[in-house]
Design a protein around this motif. Structure first.
Motif, PDB file in Angstrom:
ATOM      1  N   VAL A  96      12.589  40.097 126.356  1.00  0.00           N
ATOM      2  CA  VAL A  96      12.466  40.578 124.739  1.00  0.00           C
ATOM      3  C   VAL A  96      13.022  40.209 124.027  1.00  0.00           C
ATOM      4  CG1 VAL A  96      11.801  42.746 123.587  1.00  0.00           C
ATOM      5  CG2 VAL A  96      11.049  42.173 126.181  1.00  0.00           C
ATOM      6  N   SER A 130       2.806  45.720 128.440  1.00  0.00           N
ATOM      7  CA  SER A 130       4.318  46.689 128.516  1.00  0.00           C
ATOM      8  C   SER A 130       4.079  47.636 129.465  1.00  0.00           C
ATOM      9  CB  SER A 130       4.844  46.390 127.656  1.00  0.00           C
ATOM     10  OG  SER A 130       4.081  47.344 126.655  1.00  0.00           O
ATOM     11  N   TYR A 144      11.044  30.286 126.484  1.00  0.00           N
ATOM     12  CA  TYR A 144      11.853  32.081 126.839  1.00  0.00           C
ATOM     13  C   TYR A 144      12.909  30.875 126.811  1.00  0.00           C
ATOM     14  CZ  TYR A 144       8.021  34.549 128.682  1.00  0.00           C
ATOM     15  OH  TYR A 144       6.348  34.771 128.849  1.00  0.00           O
ATOM     16  N   GLN A 185      12.917  36.474 120.038  1.00  0.00           N
ATOM     17  CA  GLN A 185      12.533  38.038 119.887  1.00  0.00           C
ATOM     18  C   GLN A 185      11.134  37.894 120.957  1.00  0.00           C
ATOM     19  OE1 GLN A 185      14.919  41.286 118.108  1.00  0.00           O
ATOM     20  NE2 GLN A 185      13.221  42.661 118.891  1.00  0.00           N
ATOM     21  N   LYS A 186      10.083  38.127 121.629  1.00  0.00           N
ATOM     22  CA  LYS A 186       9.249  38.127 122.191  1.00  0.00           C
ATOM     23  C   LYS A 186       8.662  39.141 121.283  1.00  0.00           C
ATOM     24  CE  LYS A 186       7.730  39.252 125.665  1.00  0.00           C
ATOM     25  NZ  LYS A 186       7.260  38.643 127.484  1.00  0.00           N
ATOM     26  N   LYS A 187       7.034  38.882 121.229  1.00  0.00           N
ATOM     27  CA  LYS A 187       6.134  39.289 120.769  1.00  0.00           C
ATOM     28  C   LYS A 187       5.874  40.851 121.786  1.00  0.00           C
ATOM     29  CE  LYS A 187       1.689  39.294 118.850  1.00  0.00           C
ATOM     30  NZ  LYS A 187       0.273  38.815 118.535  1.00  0.00           N
ATOM     31  N   LEU A 188       6.211  41.818 121.486  1.00  0.00           N
ATOM     32  CA  LEU A 188       5.690  42.869 121.808  1.00  0.00           C
ATOM     33  C   LEU A 188       4.153  42.671 122.669  1.00  0.00           C
ATOM     34  CD1 LEU A 188       6.646  45.439 122.283  1.00  0.00           C
ATOM     35  CD2 LEU A 188       6.340  46.829 120.867  1.00  0.00           C
ATOM     36  N   LEU A 189       4.354  42.723 123.254  1.00  0.00           N
ATOM     37  CA  LEU A 189       2.549  42.933 125.161  1.00  0.00           C
ATOM     38  C   LEU A 189       2.102  44.372 124.252  1.00  0.00           C
ATOM     39  CD1 LEU A 189       4.583  41.597 127.701  1.00  0.00           C
ATOM     40  CD2 LEU A 189       2.738  40.718 126.511  1.00  0.00           C
ATOM     41  N   LYS A 195      16.395  47.158 125.479  1.00  0.00           N
ATOM     42  CA  LYS A 195      14.494  46.602 126.269  1.00  0.00           C
ATOM     43  C   LYS A 195      14.385  45.911 126.843  1.00  0.00           C
ATOM     44  CE  LYS A 195      14.288  46.644 120.483  1.00  0.00           C
ATOM     45  NZ  LYS A 195      14.354  46.019 119.658  1.00  0.00           N
TER      46      LYS A 195
END
Length: 272
Positions: free
Chosen positions: A249, A155, A15, A133-137, A261
């Motif tokens: 995110v 999420s 992060y 941009q973090k990969k969507l959980l 977000k």
């Protein structure tokens, strides 16, 4: 010590930012063994990082006394880090806040002890045009419980919050109903609700404008817990944690959509 160091380094790699706090006895600014252990783990970091150090107090003394004490606490931490590793640590601010940034209401000795602290914020230095941009959980509401494992983080789609508040946006209503339904249908499920904020990079957590406390990520997660309990989910099945701005995110936020977000609550599976 090894596990603490590994955690800090992994957090930074993912992060680009992290936070830790060290705590003090009443009217004291000397470091105890636990504080020294935490600071030693920070001193090995060798990336392009900037440190911000903020001293805090409980409400026991006068405003003047608390301001001076918080400054001494911040300086003590900064000086220790400089001695341990002055080459890898770029301290950009050392600030005493007195009792300005209370994270709770000081109503018990335990709560007071959480306000007697120094917060250390560490961020990787980003280029002007850089954005992560973090990969969507996976979505907890649509995922099959049988596929989840202890330790999984998921999420909760469409549960986001107003800026500076623990009030969710109108579109969260349907998701909250589904959340209650899923918890009812899986009575062995135990979870930790993890709250997040956007935008406030000079503090670990944001100010809850309704409560006046600096634990906005916690109050967001706690608002979801209270909703679940209201509709019949036993509180023993739900833990609550505030993670501040340390797991975005999107970072840095370039638009209001990015901020929304990041104003969210996620679910950690404790047992099932």
């Amino acid at each position: 010590m090894k596990h603490v160091i590994v955690f800090l380094i992994v957090s930074m790699n993912l992060y680009g930012q992290m936070m830790t706090s060290v705590y003090f006895q009443t009217n004291a600014f000397d470091l105890d063994n636990e504080s020294i252990r935490k600071l030693d783990s920070l001193s090995i970091l060798n990336k392009s990082l900037k440190f911000k150090i903020f001293g805090n107090c409980d409400s026991s003394g006068s405003d003047t006394y608390n301001m001076k004490l918080s400054e001494k606490r911040a300086l003590t931490v900064a000086e220790y880090l400089a001695i341990k590793n002055k080459d890898n640590i770029k301290v950009v601010s050392i600030i005493g806040l007195g009792e300005q940034k209370q994270i709770n209401d000081n109503s018990t000795e335990e709560l007071k002890s959480k306000n007697r602290r120094v917060d250390i914020f560490i961020e990787r230095i980003y280029k002007d045009d850089e954005k992560i941009q973090k990969k969507l959980l996976p979505d907890f509401l649509s995922a099959d419980i049988s596929t989840m494992k202890k330790g999984d983080t998921l999420s909760i789609q469409n549960i986001n919050f107003e800026g500076g508040r623990h009030i969710w946006l109108p579109k969260a209503g349907h998701s909250l109903i589904l959340l209650v339904k899923k918890m009812r249908e899986n009575p062995l499920l135990k979870v930790e609700l993890q709250g997040h904020i956007c935008c406030d990079y000079d503090n670990f957590d944001g100010q809850d404008l309704d409560l006046g406390t600096y634990n906005l990520s916690f109050t967001r997660a706690d608002a979801i817990k209270k909703y679940l309990v209201k509709y019949g989910i036993t509180p023993e099945r739900i833990q609550v944690k505030g993670l501040g701005h340390l797991n975005p995110v999107v970072y840095p936020e370039k638009s209001e959509a990015d901020k929304i977000k990041n104003r969210r609550v996620e679910i950690l599976i404790i047992d099932k």
